[in-house]
Motif scaffolding. Sequence first.
Motif, PDB file in Angstrom:
ATOM      1  N   ALA A 140       3.296  -0.144   0.712  1.00  0.00           N
ATOM      2  CA  ALA A 140       3.497   0.015  -0.732  1.00  0.00           C
ATOM      3  C   ALA A 140       4.933  -0.337  -1.100  1.00  0.00           C
ATOM      4  CB  ALA A 140       3.204   1.454  -1.152  1.00  0.00           C
ATOM      5  N   LEU A 187       1.542  10.836  -3.745  1.00  0.00           N
ATOM      6  CA  LEU A 187       0.201  10.294  -3.559  1.00  0.00           C
ATOM      7  C   LEU A 187      -0.613  11.325  -2.798  1.00  0.00           C
ATOM      8  CD1 LEU A 187      -1.532   7.758  -4.006  1.00  0.00           C
ATOM      9  CD2 LEU A 187      -0.716   6.895  -1.819  1.00  0.00           C
ATOM     10  N   ALA A 208       5.234   2.004  -6.495  1.00  0.00           N
ATOM     11  CA  ALA A 208       5.715   3.248  -7.103  1.00  0.00           C
ATOM     12  C   ALA A 208       6.218   2.986  -8.511  1.00  0.00           C
ATOM     13  CB  ALA A 208       6.820   3.854  -6.233  1.00  0.00           C
ATOM     14  N   LEU A 213       0.278   3.343  -7.045  1.00  0.00           N
ATOM     15  CA  LEU A 213       0.109   3.774  -5.668  1.00  0.00           C
ATOM     16  C   LEU A 213      -1.332   4.234  -5.432  1.00  0.00           C
ATOM     17  CD1 LEU A 213       3.386   5.802  -4.981  1.00  0.00           C
ATOM     18  CD2 LEU A 213       2.809   3.506  -4.171  1.00  0.00           C
TER      19      LEU A 213
END
Length: 277
Positions: A140, A187, A208, A213
Amino acid sequence: MRKTIAAGVVAGFALAAGFIAPAQAISATTADLSVLHGIPDTPVDVYVNGELTLDDFQPGDLAGPLDLPAGDYEVALTATDAADASAPILGPITLTLAAGSSYTAVAFLDEAGDPTAKLFTNDISTTAAGEGRLTVRHVAAAPAVDILAGGAPVVEDLVNPNEATLNIPAGTVSASVALAGTTEPVLGPADVAVQDGVLTIVYAWGSAEGESLALAVQNITVGHTAPGGVNSGTAGYAAQRDAIVPALWILGIAFSAALASLGVVTARRARAASVES
């Protein structure tokens, strides 16, 4: 009616084949390749060696596994409905697959938010009896994170695009992702089922900053080493086959008999109605 009965029996055998197929079909000359799309808001077409392989592949989708001969493969991601792979938005990237191995190719955002890709090698060695394997991959656009289980960190300072692997007792884990050094989830939490003899891979993907996310989960059956050191990775499939195929055969016969009976009843009613009229 005969065609309907035959279709029912064929469907039963197809169902049986689906149950007994191993999670990967790796051989001495082939490898398994799965593909995860982890770039938010960007549907793509995936070309392998210049051929369209995945059409309109959506963010968060996981495809595969594909059983492929060992060797090099050129992968490119294009805009959806592109005429060919000549103008990729990512790639071309060369993936080298070794025989007897399992891989997941992931298209994702790096920490700065730029599209990139990585070929992960999946640990498909057997686990101890009663254990599963949990792998967490950070793909991510986010800084270093801690992985929390039950509110406590089990993996710390995981940075994009790294991974961490744990062998843990089978069961359900309440997992969440927090910025490194904190315990406030960014998350999750989400319940993750860790199964006996199964590799469970959890991907944290998205952005983010873009508030996208998300988690993706991949499961690969690896089998386990039974007490006494006997590898049950493939023996389980034989036992599964021996139990399932006869049961489905009986189910297929019962289903076929029911269809035949329905046909007889319908025919009798039709004849009776004809006599009465």
